[in-house]
Design a protein around this motif. Structure first.
Motif, PDB file in Angstrom:
ATOM      1  N   HIS A   3       0.807  -1.218   0.000  1.00  0.00           N
ATOM      2  CA  HIS A   3       0.000   0.000   0.000  1.00  0.00           C
ATOM      3  C   HIS A   3       0.844   1.275   0.000  1.00  0.00           C
ATOM      4  O   HIS A   3       0.322   2.365  -0.195  1.00  0.00           O
ATOM      5  N   LEU A   4       2.161   1.152   0.189  1.00  0.00           N
ATOM      6  CA  LEU A   4       3.044   2.314   0.135  1.00  0.00           C
ATOM      7  C   LEU A   4       3.851   2.382  -1.166  1.00  0.00           C
ATOM      8  O   LEU A   4       4.584   3.340  -1.389  1.00  0.00           O
ATOM      9  N   GLN A   5       3.714   1.391  -2.023  1.00  0.00           N
ATOM     10  CA  GLN A   5       4.407   1.401  -3.307  1.00  0.00           C
ATOM     11  C   GLN A   5       3.625   2.269  -4.289  1.00  0.00           C
ATOM     12  O   GLN A   5       2.395   2.286  -4.290  1.00  0.00           O
ATOM     13  N   LEU A   6       4.362   2.988  -5.108  1.00  0.00           N
ATOM     14  CA  LEU A   6       3.762   3.976  -6.004  1.00  0.00           C
ATOM     15  C   LEU A   6       2.565   3.459  -6.814  1.00  0.00           C
ATOM     16  O   LEU A   6       1.530   4.128  -6.857  1.00  0.00           O
ATOM     17  N   PRO A   7       2.627   2.272  -7.420  1.00  0.00           N
ATOM     18  CA  PRO A   7       1.471   1.833  -8.221  1.00  0.00           C
ATOM     19  C   PRO A   7       0.198   1.593  -7.398  1.00  0.00           C
ATOM     20  O   PRO A   7      -0.896   1.578  -7.942  1.00  0.00           O
ATOM     21  N   TYR A   8       0.354   1.401  -6.088  1.00  0.00           N
ATOM     22  CA  TYR A   8      -0.795   1.019  -5.261  1.00  0.00           C
ATOM     23  C   TYR A   8      -1.195   2.085  -4.243  1.00  0.00           C
ATOM     24  O   TYR A   8      -2.164   1.905  -3.520  1.00  0.00           O
ATOM     25  N   ILE A   9      -0.466   3.172  -4.189  1.00  0.00           N
ATOM     26  CA  ILE A   9      -0.681   4.172  -3.139  1.00  0.00           C
ATOM     27  C   ILE A   9      -2.106   4.736  -3.127  1.00  0.00           C
ATOM     28  O   ILE A   9      -2.643   5.050  -2.074  1.00  0.00           O
ATOM     29  N   ASN A  10      -2.750   4.807  -4.279  1.00  0.00           N
ATOM     30  CA  ASN A  10      -4.118   5.336  -4.342  1.00  0.00           C
ATOM     31  C   ASN A  10      -5.171   4.302  -3.970  1.00  0.00           C
ATOM     32  O   ASN A  10      -6.360   4.622  -3.924  1.00  0.00           O
ATOM     33  N   TYR A  11      -4.755   3.081  -3.711  1.00  0.00           N
ATOM     34  CA  TYR A  11      -5.707   2.012  -3.395  1.00  0.00           C
ATOM     35  C   TYR A  11      -5.690   1.614  -1.921  1.00  0.00           C
ATOM     36  O   TYR A  11      -6.279   0.622  -1.535  1.00  0.00           O
ATOM     37  N   TYR A  12      -5.032   2.395  -1.120  1.00  0.00           N
ATOM     38  CA  TYR A  12      -4.967   2.174   0.320  1.00  0.00           C
ATOM     39  C   TYR A  12      -6.347   2.478   0.896  1.00  0.00           C
ATOM     40  O   TYR A  12      -6.805   3.618   0.881  1.00  0.00           O
TER      41      TYR A  12
END
Length: 86
Positions: A32-41
């Protein structure tokens, strides 16, 4: 986790394992802190960052022999002192 169990920090435990022929590495960075997934937290994960800093990944291949598994578990069963890094 590592500090409590082995009396040394994560990075020193990784060095100790490497010096004994065992590859290990820090645990994977949080998705959840990686750039591709940050908006999906979508929910609060409070303890994960601390656990990542205190955990390691050890060999887990299905190809490990019984002897390799015994060597890994034997080394991990030892409590280390910080000065004991060899």
């Amino acid at each position: 986790q590592v500090q409590k169990k082995y009396n040394i920090n994560r990075d020193n435990l990784i060095k100790k394992l490497k010096n004994n022929g065992i590859e290990s590495r820090p645990a994977w960075y949080l998705n959840h802190l990686q750039l591709p997934y940050i908006n999906y937290y979508s929910y609060k994960i409070d303890k994960a960052p601390k656990l990542i800093q205190e955990s390691i990944c050890i060999p887990s291949s299905a190809d490990l022999s019984d002897i390799q598994i015994m060597n890994i578990t034997k080394l991990l069963s030892i409590k280390f002192n910080s000065e004991d890094i060899q």
